[in-house]
Design an enzyme around this catalytic site. Sequence first.
Site, PDB file in Angstrom:
ATOM      1  N   LYS A   1       0.834  -1.203   0.000  1.00  0.00           N
ATOM      2  CA  LYS A   1       0.000   0.000   0.000  1.00  0.00           C
ATOM      3  C   LYS A   1       0.866   1.248   0.000  1.00  0.00           C
ATOM      4  O   LYS A   1       0.584   2.232  -0.648  1.00  0.00           O
ATOM      5  CB  LYS A   1      -0.897  -0.009   1.228  1.00  0.00           C
ATOM      6  CG  LYS A   1      -1.987  -1.060   1.124  1.00  0.00           C
ATOM      7  CD  LYS A   1      -2.805  -1.174   2.386  1.00  0.00           C
ATOM      8  CE  LYS A   1      -3.834  -2.282   2.210  1.00  0.00           C
ATOM      9  NZ  LYS A   1      -4.470  -2.680   3.464  1.00  0.00           N
TER      10      LYS A   1
HETATM   11  N1  GLU Z   1      -5.000  -7.179   8.357  1.00  0.00           N
HETATM   12  C1  GLU Z   1      -4.084  -7.997   7.638  1.00  0.00           C
HETATM   13  C2  GLU Z   1      -3.725  -7.317   6.334  1.00  0.00           C
HETATM   14  O1  GLU Z   1      -4.420  -6.433   5.875  1.00  0.00           O
HETATM   15  C3  GLU Z   1      -4.648  -9.368   7.311  1.00  0.00           C
HETATM   16  C4  GLU Z   1      -4.561 -10.257   8.454  1.00  0.00           C
HETATM   17  C5  GLU Z   1      -5.201 -11.602   8.274  1.00  0.00           C
HETATM   18  O2  GLU Z   1      -5.864 -11.867   7.260  1.00  0.00           O
HETATM   19  O3  GLU Z   1      -5.064 -12.394   9.198  1.00  0.00           O
HETATM   20  O4  GLU Z   1      -2.719  -7.669   5.767  1.00  0.00           O
END
Ligand code: GLU
Length: 312
Positions: free
Chosen positions: A251
């Site tokens: 990102k």
């Molecule tokens: N919040 C994490 C991310 O956006 C993903 C975590 C998960 O899927 O366990 O990379």
Amino acid sequence: MRVRGRYAPSPSGPLHLGNARTALAAWRSARLQGGAFVLRVEDLDRQRSRPELIDVNLAELRWLGIDWDEGPDVGGPCGPYVQSARFARYEEALERLRGSGHTFGCWLSRKDVLEASSAPHGRPHVYGPAQRALNAAVGAARRQAGKASCERFLAPPGEIAFVDREAGPQRFDILEEIGDFVLRRADGEWAYQLAVVVDDLAMGITEEVRGEDLLVSTGAQLLLYAALGAAPPVFAHVPLLLDEDGQRMAKRRGSQTLSALREAGASPEALVGRLAHSMGWVETPAPLRAVELLDGGLGELPPAAGGNPKTQ
Ligand code: GLU
């Protein structure tokens, strides 16, 4: 038991094509099995999270054709669906882990951790025996001097093995590859590993389809499931999509974002078709509506992972 899948975006930037592909994979898997789909926002990192992006990310997923039964915008029985509103649950779990002797206080800085490392496998950040020894040597004095500590999980020696539905059999040496990971940071912020396990358990998630970069994290999370006396879900880690430079999409690098592609005139069908083809779900990258991924014929999932994870 009805399958419950989830997608858990971190609102630290606009979603890129890689995020979209993982989200589609998670949604497709749950829906093909007649399961429910949960959307959870992972906004633990106060420095990186941008609350104004939550609605933007959700709108981007809907634009692609992904829908969910529970989430911050639609509610549901396991809410709240935003991690920043779930701190009491993390506190409760940490208390349980403390009670069962699975935690310890650590007074080392990030620099200390790196410097103490002999980095046998290029993993200088892994907190192992050398860091434990340093903490034992300097911790008491730092504590007396009023330095804040983080709280870490006391990792057992041995290996953790599991069968991933996408990536196949996995095996990690716990002390060398996972180590004593952080549960709560010295500044009081909750760490991802604890929050994600507490939430997936509380939300009754039965399968986690997510990016391959989290395979080692899964080792840590399985240790937490075991320490909390809970059965883990099925894991399916999908390959990461690479950008034009062959690098993992990020990102912060502004890799191809859904919003930029949309502004440039791309249709959701064009993107879904391209992503579905890159996953091998369809033979050509022709435009496709997300819902068409659920049509018979396209609906094959890899066989369920066999066997439960085990530590040895
Ligand atoms: N919040 C994490 C991310 O956006 C993903 C975590 C998960 O899927 O366990 O990379």
